[in-house]
Motif scaffolding. Structure first.
Motif, PDB file in Angstrom:
ATOM      1  N   THR A 215       0.846  -1.185   0.000  1.00  0.00           N
ATOM      2  CA  THR A 215       0.000   0.000   0.000  1.00  0.00           C
ATOM      3  C   THR A 215       0.883   1.236   0.000  1.00  0.00           C
ATOM      4  O   THR A 215       1.649   1.448   0.919  1.00  0.00           O
ATOM      5  CB  THR A 215      -0.895   0.022   1.248  1.00  0.00           C
ATOM      6  N   ASN A 216       0.777   2.046  -1.042  1.00  0.00           N
ATOM      7  CA  ASN A 216       1.510   3.293  -1.041  1.00  0.00           C
ATOM      8  C   ASN A 216       0.521   4.446  -1.048  1.00  0.00           C
ATOM      9  O   ASN A 216      -0.686   4.263  -1.096  1.00  0.00           O
ATOM     10  CB  ASN A 216       2.481   3.378  -2.231  1.00  0.00           C
ATOM     11  N   TYR A 217       1.052   5.644  -1.008  1.00  0.00           N
ATOM     12  CA  TYR A 217       0.204   6.821  -0.847  1.00  0.00           C
ATOM     13  C   TYR A 217      -0.778   6.995  -1.998  1.00  0.00           C
ATOM     14  O   TYR A 217      -1.964   7.273  -1.785  1.00  0.00           O
ATOM     15  CB  TYR A 217       1.098   8.058  -0.719  1.00  0.00           C
ATOM     16  N   LEU A 218      -0.306   6.811  -3.242  1.00  0.00           N
ATOM     17  CA  LEU A 218      -1.193   7.014  -4.380  1.00  0.00           C
ATOM     18  C   LEU A 218      -2.301   5.976  -4.408  1.00  0.00           C
ATOM     19  O   LEU A 218      -3.458   6.293  -4.679  1.00  0.00           O
ATOM     20  CB  LEU A 218      -0.389   6.961  -5.680  1.00  0.00           C
ATOM     21  N   GLN A 219      -1.961   4.711  -4.123  1.00  0.00           N
ATOM     22  CA  GLN A 219      -2.984   3.672  -4.085  1.00  0.00           C
ATOM     23  C   GLN A 219      -3.996   3.970  -2.990  1.00  0.00           C
ATOM     24  O   GLN A 219      -5.198   3.773  -3.157  1.00  0.00           O
ATOM     25  CB  GLN A 219      -2.327   2.315  -3.851  1.00  0.00           C
ATOM     26  N   GLY A 568      -8.481  21.926   8.028  1.00  0.00           N
ATOM     27  CA  GLY A 568      -8.437  21.437   6.649  1.00  0.00           C
ATOM     28  C   GLY A 568      -7.034  21.100   6.184  1.00  0.00           C
ATOM     29  O   GLY A 568      -6.838  20.168   5.401  1.00  0.00           O
ATOM     30  N   LEU A 569      -6.045  21.821   6.681  1.00  0.00           N
ATOM     31  CA  LEU A 569      -4.662  21.575   6.270  1.00  0.00           C
ATOM     32  C   LEU A 569      -4.103  20.273   6.833  1.00  0.00           C
ATOM     33  O   LEU A 569      -3.033  19.831   6.413  1.00  0.00           O
ATOM     34  CB  LEU A 569      -3.770  22.748   6.704  1.00  0.00           C
ATOM     35  N   THR A 570      -4.793  19.664   7.774  1.00  0.00           N
ATOM     36  CA  THR A 570      -4.319  18.381   8.323  1.00  0.00           C
ATOM     37  C   THR A 570      -4.665  17.207   7.416  1.00  0.00           C
ATOM     38  O   THR A 570      -4.115  16.113   7.593  1.00  0.00           O
ATOM     39  CB  THR A 570      -4.930  18.114   9.710  1.00  0.00           C
ATOM     40  N   VAL A 571      -5.551  17.420   6.437  1.00  0.00           N
ATOM     41  CA  VAL A 571      -6.068  16.298   5.645  1.00  0.00           C
ATOM     42  C   VAL A 571      -4.954  15.580   4.884  1.00  0.00           C
ATOM     43  O   VAL A 571      -4.797  14.358   4.987  1.00  0.00           O
ATOM     44  CB  VAL A 571      -7.162  16.781   4.676  1.00  0.00           C
ATOM     45  N   LEU A 572      -4.180  16.320   4.087  1.00  0.00           N
ATOM     46  CA  LEU A 572      -3.146  15.674   3.277  1.00  0.00           C
ATOM     47  C   LEU A 572      -2.033  15.046   4.116  1.00  0.00           C
ATOM     48  O   LEU A 572      -1.644  13.900   3.855  1.00  0.00           O
ATOM     49  CB  LEU A 572      -2.572  16.672   2.273  1.00  0.00           C
ATOM     50  N   PRO A 573      -1.480  15.752   5.126  1.00  0.00           N
ATOM     51  CA  PRO A 573      -0.460  15.089   5.956  1.00  0.00           C
ATOM     52  C   PRO A 573      -0.959  13.814   6.618  1.00  0.00           C
ATOM     53  O   PRO A 573      -0.225  12.822   6.700  1.00  0.00           O
ATOM     54  CB  PRO A 573      -0.111  16.158   7.005  1.00  0.00           C
ATOM     55  N   VAL A 574      -2.191  13.825   7.084  1.00  0.00           N
ATOM     56  CA  VAL A 574      -2.749  12.638   7.729  1.00  0.00           C
ATOM     57  C   VAL A 574      -2.852  11.491   6.730  1.00  0.00           C
ATOM     58  O   VAL A 574      -2.487  10.344   7.017  1.00  0.00           O
ATOM     59  CB  VAL A 574      -4.134  12.954   8.346  1.00  0.00           C
ATOM     60  N   ILE A 576      -1.109  11.101   3.983  1.00  0.00           N
ATOM     61  CA  ILE A 576       0.245  10.661   3.634  1.00  0.00           C
ATOM     62  C   ILE A 576       0.776   9.713   4.697  1.00  0.00           C
ATOM     63  O   ILE A 576       1.340   8.657   4.397  1.00  0.00           O
ATOM     64  CB  ILE A 576       1.182  11.873   3.482  1.00  0.00           C
ATOM     65  N   PHE A 577       0.585  10.084   5.960  1.00  0.00           N
ATOM     66  CA  PHE A 577       1.094   9.267   7.060  1.00  0.00           C
ATOM     67  C   PHE A 577       0.409   7.905   7.091  1.00  0.00           C
ATOM     68  O   PHE A 577       1.061   6.865   7.217  1.00  0.00           O
ATOM     69  CB  PHE A 577       0.870  10.000   8.391  1.00  0.00           C
ATOM     70  N   SER A 583      -0.749   2.010   7.104  1.00  0.00           N
ATOM     71  CA  SER A 583      -1.395   0.915   6.369  1.00  0.00           C
ATOM     72  C   SER A 583      -0.427  -0.195   5.996  1.00  0.00           C
ATOM     73  O   SER A 583      -0.852  -1.288   5.628  1.00  0.00           O
ATOM     74  CB  SER A 583      -2.065   1.458   5.100  1.00  0.00           C
ATOM     75  N   ASN A 584       0.872   0.085   6.061  1.00  0.00           N
ATOM     76  CA  ASN A 584       1.857  -0.955   5.780  1.00  0.00           C
ATOM     77  C   ASN A 584       2.238  -1.745   7.026  1.00  0.00           C
ATOM     78  O   ASN A 584       2.941  -2.754   6.926  1.00  0.00           O
ATOM     79  CB  ASN A 584       3.122  -0.337   5.180  1.00  0.00           C
ATOM     80  N   ILE A 585       1.824  -1.282   8.192  1.00  0.00           N
ATOM     81  CA  ILE A 585       2.168  -1.952   9.452  1.00  0.00           C
ATOM     82  C   ILE A 585       0.975  -2.713  10.013  1.00  0.00           C
ATOM     83  O   ILE A 585       1.097  -3.853  10.469  1.00  0.00           O
ATOM     84  CB  ILE A 585       2.669  -0.917  10.486  1.00  0.00           C
ATOM     85  N   PHE A 586      -0.196  -2.076   9.984  1.00  0.00           N
ATOM     86  CA  PHE A 586      -1.383  -2.665  10.575  1.00  0.00           C
ATOM     87  C   PHE A 586      -2.390  -3.031   9.490  1.00  0.00           C
ATOM     88  O   PHE A 586      -2.408  -2.433   8.412  1.00  0.00           O
ATOM     89  CB  PHE A 586      -2.044  -1.694  11.560  1.00  0.00           C
ATOM     90  N   GLU A 587      -3.236  -4.002   9.797  1.00  0.00           N
ATOM     91  CA  GLU A 587      -4.344  -4.326   8.908  1.00  0.00           C
ATOM     92  C   GLU A 587      -5.307  -3.148   8.872  1.00  0.00           C
ATOM     93  O   GLU A 587      -5.500  -2.442   9.867  1.00  0.00           O
ATOM     94  CB  GLU A 587      -5.083  -5.569   9.405  1.00  0.00           C
TER      95      GLU A 587
END
Length: 712
Positions: A215-219, A568-574, A576-577, A583-587
């Motif tokens: 799972t990457n950011y774009l997906q 609203g500015l928290t949306v993209l950083p969240v 991305i994280f 999503s790569n660590i937990f189900e």
């Protein structure tokens, strides 16, 4: 309707047929296990152990062949490199076109190998899905985790692409080096962003990205937007096909998405003041804000249906309606009419073309950049959500022209009316309507086309997998031809079982509410309920923010605008994280449950239990609620894209529309709740509006526990 197993066999490269996973064998084993368990002749532990052993052998066969082919490609590249070096050292003239053609031939064979690997990976995923479905267990999670994390993992050879990337890198470097002799040398290591843009190399990169299962950011953002990408390749050359789409048309769709979100949130900081100036209560701001969502409930349906026939016409209609709606919203002040204000906002909702924006990306953007376009869709929405309140905070001026008032409450309407006028002109000049006949023919050929192995033998991969998109929908393999030596009873049992399961996946577009409802499994219903809950909680928080902060903290419209813009500015950083790390660590279902609990915590902390109600309590609770609702939205839609029927990815009543309707209905009800709660007085407004959010959130957590084992 052709079975997956039959398509899988027919699409194989003839000289490699013995190296593919034996999908037919594994399917027979699954059916055999079912009969054995039903007859109590074998226990489940034996079944899991035996099936794991079969899978291990199949993957080992695949990996050893993959390594052999990579070695062959590496040998060919080595010989080409030696030839190139000898010619250079001896200062003999290089036959650049011939060398470039040779390197591209290697690239084509590498692309062919990637398609081979992808077909096997999809076959493996399908047989694992079949096993889980037939036995009601989570074998896939166990198998992938234990094999992928082992130091001798063979799955890593398939999905990490180390050898493939090395071969692709050699091809890229040498093609770039050959350009040096034409006076255009650029090092792919010193300046990778300016590296050679050879079509073969770009196709290989696209194929590698497509094959990746991590799972990457774009997906993540693509799933967030519920814009589905085809699970299977149609052919290796599909990566090279320059599909008929227009980059400016894509930008216009993203601009429409951005402007609409700005339009939605630009009035939030001043809606209460506007209501008061027209003689209404401040809490009428809930109705003012929600009337746009009310209009969107209807517009989403007819725009989704309209996009079956055209894209530019609904976009033009949307722009005109939004232009009219914002003008009415702005004129309501001088006309002193709350009704004109509400009608204007309803018009804005009737102009919501998000269904068209999403549909254009899904249908008209080339496969290799569709995930990027999907990420752009979500990013444009997030940016608009932040820019709307920020822009409202800047518009703190007042003047009059021809008896028309321009102030902090009317300027949002005038600014958006002007923006939609400019957008309408840009749309009419620059948008290019795609050919719907070509699109339909492409879809039809992808579903009915046949494959001839001779094309692959001759090195042409044009038709190698033309019919494979249909394979993703045929999980249960209706009517697969059996060997004549098999017992007749076994054939009939397998065929009956497959037909009953396949009937659930008949691929007709979902163009009616009844058809869509029949496809809503308990898991899908829970995901839609969660989406309703998070949109309800977020709308309560945002829509009543100006009223609550004015009553408790005496905040001005500028203060509210800054607060909402920061949220609203928290949306993209969240995103991305979560998309790149969590999503790569937990189900995803673990993140889903944890996010709901934290949203519940944020709602609980928002209640006014003690006096006085403080700014730190409000800000902290709002931040917790908003941030984890954003996390929840992304994970929820990502899971929804997995658990929903594949039929819900197409048609008028697709999953994107259903989720949009659920979210829009939540916003309407939330805004109506704010207005109704206002009748009990401002002192009770906060707790009264939070109570439904609390109850719905608790219900969602309970429903998630109930369906937890099916959310994977």
């Amino acid at each position: 309707m052709v079975a997956f197993g039959k398509k899988f066999k027919e699409s194989q490269i003839q000289e490699w047929q013995g190296c593919y996973i034996d999908y037919k064998l594994m399917k027979k084993k699954v059916n055999q296990y079912v009969r054995q368990i039903e007859e109590s002749s074998e226990n489940q532990t034996y079944v899991l152990k035996d099936f794991s052993r079969i899978l291990d052998k199949q993957i080992e066969k695949l990996v050893l062949f993959l390594l052999e082919q990579q070695g062959n490609l590496a040998t060919r590249l080595s010989h080409l490199g030696e030839r190139q070096n000898v010619d250079t050292q001896q200062q003999t003239s290089l036959d650049v076109p011939e060398l470039q053609r040779a390197y591209r031939d290697v690239g084509q064979d590498l692309l062919r190998l990637l398609v081979f690997v992808e077909m096997n990976a999809i076959g493996m995923r399908k047989i694992l899905k079949k096993f889980d479905k037939r036995f009601g267990c989570q074998f896939t999670n166990y198998y992938v985790k234990t094999r992928a994390n082992h130091p001798y993992s063979q799955l890593k050879q398939v999905f990490k692409h180390v050898g493939i990337s090395a071969v692709a890198g050699t091809i890229s470097r040498n093609l770039a080096d050959l350009q040096h002799y034409q006076g255009q040398y650029v090092s792919i290591y010193d300046q990778p962003s300016l590296s050679i843009q050879d079509p073969v190399v770009e196709n290989i990169k696209a194929a590698v990205d497509r094959l990746s299962t991590s799972t990457n950011y774009l997906q993540y953002l693509g799933k967030h937007a519920l814009i589905m990408s085809e699970e299977l390749p149609t052919s290796a050359e599909d990566y090279a096909i320059n599909e008929k789409y227009h980059i400016m048309s894509l930008l216009l769709n993203l601009a429409n998405t951005f402007l609409y979100m700005v339009n939605s949130y630009i009035i939030v900081p001043t809606a209460d003041n506007y209501s008061v100036s027209l003689g209404a209560a401040a809490t009428i701001c809930g109705t003012v804000i929600g009337s746009m969502a009310f209009g969107q409930i209807f517009s989403s349906v007819y725009f989704s249906a309209w996009s079956n026939k055209s894209y530019i016409r609904p976009l033009i209609f949307s722009s005109i309606v939004l232009l009219i709606g914002n003008t009415m919203y702005a004129l309501a002040y001088d006309l002193n009419s709350i009704y004109i204000l509400l009608i204007g906002r309803i018009f804005c909702g009737l102009g919501s073309a998000r269904a068209v924006n999403r549909r254009y990306i899904s249908d008209c953007v080339p496969l290799k950049i569709r995930m990027k376009a999907s990420a752009g869709f979500v990013s444009a929405s997030a940016l608009g959500m932040a820019c709307g309140p920020a822009l409202a905070g800047i518009l703190q001026i007042r003047f009059t022209i021809f008896k028309i008032t321009f102030n902090e409450v009317t300027l949002p309407g005038w600014i958006m009316a002007f923006a939609w006028l400019v957008y309408l002109l840009w749309l009419c000049i620059s948008f290019r309507e795609p050919s719907f006949e070509d699109t339909e023919n492409s879809v039809r050929s992808s579903k009915t086309g046949s494959t001839k192995s001779g094309d692959l033998e001759n090195g042409s991969i044009t038709q190698s997998l033309l019919s494979l998109p249909d394979m993703k929908h045929h999980d249960e393999d209706e009517g697969e031809v059996q060997d004549s030596l098999e017992p007749k009873q076994q054939n009939e049992e397998e065929r009956d079982c497959d037909i009953s399961e396949e009937s659930e996946e008949i691929q007709k577009p979902v163009n009616s509410v009844v058809s869509a409802y029949k496809l809503l499994t308990p898991s899908v219903k829970v995901q839609l309920l969660i989406y309703f809950m998070l949109k309800y909680a977020m709308e309560i928080l945002l829509a009543e923010s100006s009223v609550i902060t004015s009553y408790y903290f005496v905040w001005s419209s500028s203060n509210v605008a800054v607060f909402l813009a920061c949220l609203g500015l928290t949306v993209l950083p969240v995103n991305i994280f979560v998309g790149s790390y969590i999503s790569n660590i937990f189900e995803e279902r673990q993140v889903l449950l944890a996010s709901q609990i934290l949203v519940l915590l944020g709602i609980v902390l928002s209640f006014q239990i003690v006096t006085p109600y403080t700014i730190p309590q409000y800000v902290c609770s709002a931040l917790i609620t908003f941030v984890f609702a954003e996390v929840l939205e992304g994970v929820n839609l990502s899971l929804l894209s997995r658990v929903m029927s594949s039929r819900l990815s197409r048609g008028t009543y697709n999953a994107g529309l259903l989720s949009t309707e659920a979210g829009t209905l939540a916003r309407v009800i939330a805004d109506g709740t704010i207005t109704l709660a206002g009748y009990w007085g401002m002192s009770r407004l906060l707790n009264t509006t939070l109570l439904p959010s609390l109850m719905i959130c608790i219900s969602c957590i309970a429903a998630t526990f109930y369906t937890y084992n099916s959310l994977y």
